[in-house]
Design an enzyme around this catalytic site. Structure first.
Site, PDB file in Angstrom:
ATOM      1  N   CYS A 287      41.160  -4.893  32.177  1.00 52.49           N
ATOM      2  CA  CYS A 287      41.382  -5.049  33.623  1.00 52.49           C
ATOM      3  C   CYS A 287      41.230  -6.526  33.981  1.00 52.49           C
ATOM      4  CB  CYS A 287      40.359  -4.244  34.424  1.00 52.49           C
ATOM      5  SG  CYS A 287      40.224  -2.513  33.976  1.00 52.49           S
TER       6      CYS A 287
ATOM      7  N   HIS B 253      42.818  -9.437  36.538  1.00 51.90           N
ATOM      8  CA  HIS B 253      42.016  -9.387  37.771  1.00 51.90           C
ATOM      9  C   HIS B 253      40.685 -10.101  37.624  1.00 51.90           C
ATOM     10  CE1 HIS B 253      44.868  -6.720  39.681  1.00 51.90           C
ATOM     11  NE2 HIS B 253      44.857  -5.922  38.646  1.00 51.90           N
TER      12      HIS B 253
ATOM     13  N   ARG C 290      46.096   4.525  41.034  1.00 50.24           N
ATOM     14  CA  ARG C 290      46.121   3.072  40.793  1.00 50.24           C
ATOM     15  C   ARG C 290      45.546   2.744  39.397  1.00 50.24           C
ATOM     16  NH1 ARG C 290      49.134  -0.851  41.285  1.00 50.24           N
ATOM     17  NH2 ARG C 290      48.919  -0.308  39.105  1.00 50.24           N
TER      18      ARG C 290
ATOM     19  N   CYS D 227      47.537   1.276  36.124  1.00 47.81           N
ATOM     20  CA  CYS D 227      47.102   0.014  35.518  1.00 47.81           C
ATOM     21  C   CYS D 227      46.945   0.187  34.013  1.00 47.81           C
ATOM     22  CB  CYS D 227      45.782  -0.460  36.126  1.00 47.81           C
ATOM     23  SG  CYS D 227      45.988  -1.472  37.609  1.00 47.81           S
TER      24      CYS D 227
END
Lengths: 206, 252
Positions: B161, B165, B209, B213
């Site tokens: 992730c 991000h 979501r 991802c």
């Protein structure tokens, strides 16, 4: 209570809680392994073995976003550099036009992708390359004029090929995928993308 | 001047997003979800009005802004979807398999009751301040597991992730990426899901979501309402504490 006192008592509180209830790092690691196992299922080409980390992935994950120490970085870069396989024919540059297509292609390796379909490098997702393409990302540095700025010599070609093949060989815990090492691109594709960066005729170098 | 052009493109996308805010089809999902919430359902013919989302049986107002949380009756930390599944099984008498199937809709072809329920419950927290506690040891543990998951690199692309991000001011192509390791980024991102996705004609939940991802991370499929999904939700929801929840939103 002043700020310092409240900090000290907070610290004491967390130690007390730590002894009584909070999970240890070992516990968290064991539970994380169990969580991974129970939380994903194989779907098409995305099998569960994708969750088995190699040493590089494991070391970089443990850092939780912090840069690696000198020793860890040296270790990661060494094991990855030793694993680079250069083309047997010694030629590192392919066709930059194909390289551009590969740089634009975002499909490949997702469970939603056709396993027989195209696999790209999606370079533009993260890098600026040819100036004609305005839709580029910024996770990686701009590669516009990559060859022009560095020169087109054999050493730079070898560096560019090696970096695309295995980015961890040059920058430990880089965000960039190891396109050759992990079997995302084949040898011809690696040569084509290298040409996109290193061919003087490539729009990247205009 | 490619950079200047790219900036103006980004500005145009921002204008487009602003124009979308006027009239959000998410309301259709909210209305359907409210009806489902009040309907007597399942083999036991019980409505969700007996379902405790953490603030007492049937209390919906403000509940989402405090989730995920530890539920003593289940001895587990649950996000909204996990809790809804639990209520469907324990209160309404569904089998677990039935409660878990069809978590995400696909346009007009297949509607998802789960996404409608999520739209309704989350809409009842609009304006409520995010207030996710780590007071129970299992909440603390779930948060730390979520953090581990956030930094877990795997798959053929080595993505975590954090790859996309983990820093401020980055984008993929022209899409801005929130930095979810900072308070501001987590607040802005977390409080605007669920969202009606114009490009998909669908209301999308936070579970979706995360699922999507991981698909793009080239991971295997994230199981709906799994521990990793709850852990990551805990990590991000907690990091969003302090600002008002503002969804269902509308996004490209």
């Amino acid at each position: 209570m002043n700020g310092r006192e409240s900090l000290v008592s907070l610290a004491l509180l967390s130690i007390t809680l730590g002894c009584a209830t909070a999970p240890s790092s070992e516990e968290i690691a064991a539970n994380a392994a169990a969580m991974l196992k129970s939380s994903f299922k194989a779907n098409g080409q995305a099998s569960l073995d994708r969750l088995k980390q190699d040493e590089t992935q494991a070391l970089c994950s443990q850092l939780a976003g912090k840069p690696p120490s000198k020793e860890v970085a040296a270790r990661i870069e060494k094991i990855n550099r030793d694993a680079i396989k250069y083309p047997a024919d010694g030629k590192l540059l392919g066709d930059w036009k194909n390289g551009e297509k590969i740089a634009q292609e975002g499909r490949g390796k997702q469970f939603s992708d056709d396993p027989a379909g195209p696999v790209g490098a999606n370079c533009y997702a993260c890098h600026q390359l040819a100036p004609q393409e305005l839709s580029f990302g910024t996770i990686g540095p701009s590669l516009y004029q990559f060859g022009k700025l560095r020169g087109y010599g054999a050493d730079t070609q070898r560096y560019a090929y090696g970096k695309i093949y295995n980015s961890e060989a040059y920058a430990a815990c880089s965000n960039m995928p190891r396109f050759g090492h992990s079997g995302i691109l084949n040898e011809q594709q690696l040569k084509d993308v290298t040409a996109l960066l290193m061919d003087p005729q490539s729009p990247v170098n205009k | 001047m490619p950079c200047a052009f790219a900036q103006s493109t980004v500005d145009e996308i921002a204008k487009y997003r602003a124009a979308l805010q006027d009239g959000n089809p998410a309301e259709l999902w909210e209305a359907r979800g409210e009806a489902l919430w009040k309907q007597k359902r399942g083999p036991k013919q019980v409505s969700f009005e007996q379902c405790d989302l953490g603030l007492g049986a049937g209390v919906v107002k403000g509940a989402y802004a405090r989730l995920p949380r530890y539920f003593a009756d289940a001895d587990r930390v649950m996000d909204l979807e996990t809790r809804l599944v639990w209520c469907m099984v324990k209160l309404q008498g569904y089998s677990e398999a039935d409660a878990l199937k069809n978590p995400f809709g696909s346009g007009n072809e297949k509607k998802s009751d789960m996404e409608a329920l999520v739209a309704y419950v989350t809409s009842e927290s609009r304006g409520a301040k995010m207030n996710v506690a780590l007071s129970h040891p299992k909440e603390e543990q779930m948060y730390r597991l979520g953090e581990k998951m956030f930094y877990f690199r795997g798959g053929p692309h080595d993505f975590a992730c954090a790859t996309c991000h983990g820093e401020d001011g980055k984008r993929i192509r022209l899409q801005d990426l929130p930095n979810l390791t900072g308070t501001e980024g987590a607040q802005k991102a977390y409080t605007t899901w669920p969202a009606y996705r114009v490009s998909q004609g669908e209301l999308r939940s936070f579970q979706w979501r995360l699922y999507d991802c991981f698909r793009q991370q080239r991971f295997p499929e994230l199981i709906f309402a799994s521990d990793a999904s709850v852990a990551l939700t805990m990590f991000l929801a907690r990091n969003a504490n302090g600002v008002a929840f503002d969804a269902p939103a509308i996004k490209r």
